[in-house]
Design a protein around this motif. Structure first.
Motif, short mmCIF file in Angstrom:
data_model
loop_
_atom_site.label_atom_id
_atom_site.label_comp_id
_atom_site.label_asym_id
_atom_site.label_seq_id
_atom_site.Cartn_x
_atom_site.Cartn_y
_atom_site.Cartn_z
N SER A 53 0.81 -1.22 0.00
CA SER A 53 0.00 0.00 0.00
C SER A 53 0.84 1.27 0.00
O SER A 53 0.31 2.37 -0.10
N LYS A 82 -3.50 -10.90 5.87
CA LYS A 82 -4.15 -10.21 4.77
C LYS A 82 -3.48 -10.56 3.45
O LYS A 82 -2.39 -11.13 3.43
N SER A 272 -11.93 6.21 4.04
CA SER A 272 -12.19 5.67 2.70
C SER A 272 -10.99 5.90 1.79
O SER A 272 -10.35 6.95 1.85
N ASN A 273 -10.70 4.92 0.95
CA ASN A 273 -9.57 4.99 0.02
C ASN A 273 -10.10 4.93 -1.40
O ASN A 273 -10.54 3.87 -1.85
N GLN A 333 -12.56 -9.85 7.58
CA GLN A 333 -12.45 -9.59 6.15
C GLN A 333 -12.95 -10.77 5.33
O GLN A 333 -12.50 -11.02 4.21
N THR A 374 -17.71 -3.54 6.96
CA THR A 374 -17.27 -2.48 6.05
C THR A 374 -17.80 -2.77 4.66
O THR A 374 -18.00 -3.93 4.28
N ASN A 376 -17.18 -2.09 0.56
CA ASN A 376 -16.28 -1.67 -0.51
C ASN A 376 -17.07 -1.51 -1.80
O ASN A 376 -17.99 -2.30 -2.07
N TRP A 378 -17.09 -1.06 -6.13
CA TRP A 378 -16.37 -1.28 -7.39
C TRP A 378 -17.25 -0.81 -8.55
O TRP A 378 -18.45 -1.14 -8.61
N THR A 389 -12.70 2.45 -7.66
CA THR A 389 -12.91 1.62 -6.47
C THR A 389 -12.87 2.51 -5.23
O THR A 389 -12.17 3.52 -5.20
N LYS A 391 -12.28 1.58 -1.26
CA LYS A 391 -12.12 0.65 -0.15
C LYS A 391 -12.60 1.35 1.11
O LYS A 391 -12.22 2.47 1.40
N ASN A 392 -13.48 0.67 1.86
CA ASN A 392 -14.04 1.24 3.08
C ASN A 392 -14.94 2.45 2.76
O ASN A 392 -14.77 3.53 3.31
#
Length: 430
Positions: A53, A82, A272-273, A333, A374, A376, A378, A389, A391-392
């Protein structure tokens, strides 16, 4: 006395990014010059931790660093972490598919590996021929393989296609046959990666049952990697947790899963990413409401509540077959729900350039077991191209509510709550 069947001592694995082999000729000459003078490889000092990351400054990364553990005969070791933590690299080293940069592996007995779909199979050969090929690779005699042949074929469920070239098998059929070969040819150590997830639910249950028989009934050792924490807890006796190529926890499987859950929780609580690809859409905003009240990051909603999700974006180019999907993950996850526009037969066959779109999604009752979740997001075309996208997109706590009349807490080892109606009758016998 401990009966140690597998021991990893100071295992590290270094890769050079973007290169096949060790890199340039000058690097190889430098390594050789240090080696003949009895000095350490100079490039072992410059590698960076394997964190996908972040953008690093070195071409060298450590996929694994200073891995030490022991496995006793009959134990089932769960390797948790992960994506990108180094699990598959570790299994490849243990299976001797690749060599460690430093350290050593000491093992006693045959090791059978199931790492990737079709590994070790020749596509031009039939299923039956591949059984003999894999058995020979494992060091079995033809007589030993023949004695197990019928059991392997029956367990795999591929009897009808056993004399068909493997290149015509589906991925699920290939995994079934590969697992049957690895399990029935009696290795002292069985190494299984996430590959079992390719199989259907019925086969996964059979495979886990077989691994339990191998370890508990036959006293053989299993190393198991999976993101399915329920499968890990039901099968494994010990666990190690990997993060950025290092062991961050070792212990009982229950303690290992609990540690991993806490680490995952902190990761899921992050902001959020957003990532954009191919410059196809411009993302404006999103809003998630519960009973018309906006749900903010980390807030709570109740069991049985319904959510309304709004997503606003603009097309920067014309798009064919736009797809929108969301994954809902629990604290481990694990994927607990996957929703897409196709679920409600909402299709975007053709969108023009510069069209502004507002998507409104209304969920039914949330029936997950109370805990941390969470979402996500897409956005792409079909199942191939990715445009955007998040993520979170949202993380939230789901709390038990009066949607269920039970006073006790719902069991956290379950995944879903199923509403039921109960009635009774009493027959009189006067």
């Amino acid at each position: 006395m401990k009966d140690i069947i597998l021991k990893a001592e100071n295992i590290s694995k270094q890769y050079r990014l973007g290169q096949v082999g060790t890199g340039t000729l000058s690097h190889d000459l430098n390594r050789w010059w240090h080696r003949i003078r009895g000095k350490e490889d100079p490039y072992l000092k410059i590698g960076e931790t394997n964190d996908r990351s972040t953008k690093g400054t070195s071409d060298y990364v450590w996929a694994l660093q200073d891995i030490n553990f022991e496995v006793e005969r009959g134990e089932v070791l769960g390797i948790i972490g992960k994506n990108g933590a180094g699990k598959s690299t570790l299994l490849k080293i243990l299976s001797k598919v690749t060599a460690p940069t430093t350290g050593s592996i000491k093992s006693r007995g045959r090791i059978a590996s199931l790492l990737e779909v079709g590994t070790g199979f020749n596509g031009e050969m039939t299923g039956r021929e591949n059984i003999f090929l894999n058995g020979a690779i494992l060091g079995m005699t033809k007589k030993e393989i023949t004695s197990k042949l019928e059991e392997i074929i029956e367990f795999s469920g591929c009897e009808r296609y056993i004399d068909t070239p493997v290149k015509r098998y589906s991925s699920g059929m290939t995994v079934r046959l590969a697992f049957a070969v690895a399990a029935f040819l009696e290795p002292e150590i069985l190494v299984v990666d996430e590959v079992l997830a390719v199989g259907d639910a019925e086969f996964q249950k059979k495979a886990i049952g077989k691994m339990q028989d191998i370890s508990r009934g036959e006293g053989r050792t299993v190393l198991f990697v999976s993101h399915n924490m329920a499968a890990v807890k039901s099968l494994c006796t010990k666990g190690i947790v990997l993060e950025h190529g290092k062991i961050v926890f070792q212990g009982s499987i229950d303690d290992s899963v609990e540690f991993y859950s806490k680490v995952s929780l902190e990761d899921l609580k992050s902001e959020s990413n957003h990532k954009s690809y191919l410059n196809m859409i411009e993302f404006y905003d999103f809003k998630i409401t519960n009973n018309k009240i906006k749900v903010l990051q980390g807030q709570s909603v109740g069991l049985g509540d319904k959510l309304e999700i709004e997503i606003d974006f603009k097309t920067l180019e014309s798009i064919t077959d736009l797809s929108i999907a969301m994954d809902i993950l629990n604290v481990n996850q694990e994927l607990v729900a996957h929703i897409t526009n196709e679920d409600d037969n909402l299709l975007f066959n053709r969108l023009k350039k510069n069209e502004q779109i507002k998507i409104i999604i209304n969920t039914d009752h949330l029936l997950f077991i109370p805990g941390f979740y969470t979402i996500n997001l897409w956005i792409g075309a079909g199942q191939l191209d990715t445009f955007y996208t998040v993520k979170n997109l949202l993380n939230f706590y789901l709390e038990q509510s009066d949607f269920t009349k039970r006073k006790k807490s719902l069991p956290n080892h379950s995944k879903m709550y199923l509403p039921t109606k109960w009635d009774f009758k009493i027959a009189s016998h006067d």
